[in-house]
Design a protein around this motif. Structure first.
Motif, mmCIF file in Angstrom:
data_model
loop_
_atom_site.group_PDB
_atom_site.id
_atom_site.type_symbol
_atom_site.label_atom_id
_atom_site.label_comp_id
_atom_site.label_asym_id
_atom_site.label_seq_id
_atom_site.Cartn_x
_atom_site.Cartn_y
_atom_site.Cartn_z
ATOM 1 N N UNK A 61 6.611 6.909 -10.621
ATOM 2 C CA UNK A 61 5.539 6.498 -11.517
ATOM 3 C C UNK A 61 5.813 5.122 -12.120
ATOM 4 N N UNK A 62 7.027 4.922 -12.615
ATOM 5 C CA UNK A 62 7.377 3.618 -13.193
ATOM 6 C C UNK A 62 7.229 2.525 -12.150
ATOM 7 N N UNK A 63 7.789 2.759 -10.970
ATOM 8 C CA UNK A 63 7.717 1.737 -9.926
ATOM 9 C C UNK A 63 6.302 1.536 -9.411
ATOM 10 N N UNK A 64 5.503 2.601 -9.422
ATOM 11 C CA UNK A 64 4.103 2.482 -8.998
ATOM 12 C C UNK A 64 3.320 1.570 -9.935
ATOM 13 N N UNK A 85 0.508 -3.504 -10.864
ATOM 14 C CA UNK A 85 0.344 -4.711 -11.685
ATOM 15 C C UNK A 85 0.559 -5.974 -10.865
ATOM 16 N N UNK A 86 1.677 -6.043 -10.165
ATOM 17 C CA UNK A 86 2.002 -7.285 -9.466
ATOM 18 C C UNK A 86 1.380 -7.344 -8.076
ATOM 19 N N UNK A 120 -3.886 -3.446 -3.701
ATOM 20 C CA UNK A 120 -2.704 -2.922 -4.398
ATOM 21 C C UNK A 120 -2.575 -1.410 -4.231
ATOM 22 N N UNK A 121 -3.697 -0.740 -3.975
ATOM 23 C CA UNK A 121 -3.648 0.708 -3.764
ATOM 24 C C UNK A 121 -3.057 1.047 -2.393
ATOM 25 N N UNK A 122 -3.339 0.203 -1.402
ATOM 26 C CA UNK A 122 -2.694 0.377 -0.100
ATOM 27 C C UNK A 122 -1.202 0.098 -0.216
ATOM 28 N N UNK A 127 4.266 2.025 -0.405
ATOM 29 C CA UNK A 127 5.518 2.073 -1.159
ATOM 30 C C UNK A 127 6.012 3.512 -1.319
ATOM 31 N N UNK A 128 5.118 4.401 -1.752
ATOM 32 C CA UNK A 128 5.513 5.800 -1.943
ATOM 33 C C UNK A 128 5.952 6.414 -0.614
#
Length: 388
Positions: free
Chosen positions: A21-24, A29-30, A39-41, A46-47
């Motif tokens: 969650x923190x990394x998401x 944001x960035x 950013x959603x892709x 990432x996950x």
């Protein structure tokens, strides 16, 4: 036994969820600051990458643990990452960054060395510093070599070396390294030349080191312990949470003489460590208007901060291991910081807090070291609990 197992399984999954969650939030944001990929892709990828990495490392656990030359691969890989971090620091101009942690440290050190009161001096973003005296000493060696941003690469190198020395499985060591290196929150610290997570990592390493060195009695050397406690308390106020969890139970059980030695030494070291700052104070009114606590306490409500400073004193009476210290530190930091974000989001809107400057999400990075070690301490194999 079943209840204990289930409780630890729940804490493991909670640690992993909070880590993601923190990394998401950092990815969102960035990731929004570029126009090539949604950013959603990026978040989905990432996950998936983290999930696949954990699955692969876990599947190869036996191979990793039996690898004859793993320690050389580990040290070699760590050295490559260290060099990469140094190069990143060299090639990124701090003055182009929209974060001032590095310059706040630099102006603090420069001011104190020049005999100026540091909390009135502006950094490259025209802000005043919130660095406590402990950070002065942490950053001083790097200031003297003309680059305070090198703090992060060298803390990574120290962490890697101590991981190498830890009596833990090769699998555990690789898992810690993997989780740090795929954490955008941690990588942001490196790119931004920030000292926040390095500060927390140094504290966690100290907790592991002290727990191993003084097994069965944290107060066997109360004067030296008082020095380290004073030093870390004078880096950031929030480190009081893990230090209290780690030490308060033992403090209560210690003898009167030990208590006196610790308390008197702690107060004396607070004064000694703060002395270079104290002699720069022009007058009392200046201290009231310009002090580091105005910055360090601005995001969370004062009542909430007070509550989370007091809670560890109660919890510490029920725990007695480094593992419990790490896990409860994780829980308290996670609840405090996410509750603060939630309160701010209700008042000002979530998007304004995430994508704007109303809440500094880099503070969520303080959770990452505790979440990583909580994951590793309980990841599939309790027999490989990490200790120094």
């Amino acid at each position: 036994m079943i209840k204990y197992f289930n409780r630890n399984r729940i804490l493991f999954f909670l640690s992993l969820i909070v880590y993601l969650l923190v990394n998401s939030l950092f990815v969102l944001k960035y990731g929004s600051r570029q126009n090539f990929v949604s950013q959603y892709l990026l978040l989905f990828l990432y996950i998936g990458m983290v999930g696949f990495g954990l699955y692969f490392i876990n599947k190869r656990k036996e191979v990793i643990n039996k690898a004859k030359h793993f320690k050389y691969y580990f040290l070699g890989g760590s050295l490559v990452v260290f060099i990469a971090f140094v190069l990143i620091n060299i090639f990124i101009d701090g003055n182009t960054l929209n974060t001032d942690r590095w310059s706040a440290m630099e102006v603090t050190i420069q001011s104190v060395l020049n005999g100026e009161y540091p909390y009135m001096v502006k950094d490259h973003l025209d802000q005043t510093s919130s660095n406590l005296p402990g950070l002065f000493y942490i950053g001083l060696p790097f200031y003297l070599i003309k680059d305070v941003g090198l703090l992060q690469p060298f803390v990574f190198l120290l962490m890697s070396f101590l991981l190498f020395k830890f009596k833990a499985s090769s699998y555990d060591k690789l898992l810690v390294l993997f989780l740090f290196l795929v954490s955008p929150a941690y990588l942001w610290e490196v790119f931004a030349k920030s000292d926040l997570m390095s500060n927390v990592i140094l504290l966690v390493l100290f907790l592991f080191f002290w727990s191993h060195t003084y097994k069965g009695g944290n107060f066997k050397n109360p004067i030296l312990l008082a020095f380290f406690c004073a030093f870390f308390v004078l880096t950031r106020v929030v480190v009081v949470i893990p230090l209290t969890l780690f030490l308060f139970g033992g403090f209560i059980k210690s003898s009167v003489i030990t208590k006196l030695k610790f308390v008197v030494s702690f107060l004396a070291f607070i004064l000694i460590i703060s002395l270079p700052f104290l002699i720069t104070i022009p007058d009392f009114e200046t201290v009231v208007k310009h002090n580091p606590f105005n910055h360090q306490t601005r995001y969370a409500p004062k009542i909430l901060q007070g509550l989370f400073i007091m809670l560890p004193f109660v919890i510490a009476l029920r725990i007695n291991t480094i593992q419990s210290t790490i896990k409860y530190s994780f829980l308290l930091f996670a609840v405090l910081l996410f509750l603060t974000l939630a309160i701010n989001s209700v008042e000002e809107g979530f998007n304004n807090n995430l994508y704007g400057n109303l809440f500094d999400i880099s503070y969520l990075g303080m959770i990452i070291p505790f979440s990583i070690f909580s994951i590793v301490l309980d990841f599939k194999n309790k027999k490989n609990t990490m200790h120094a």
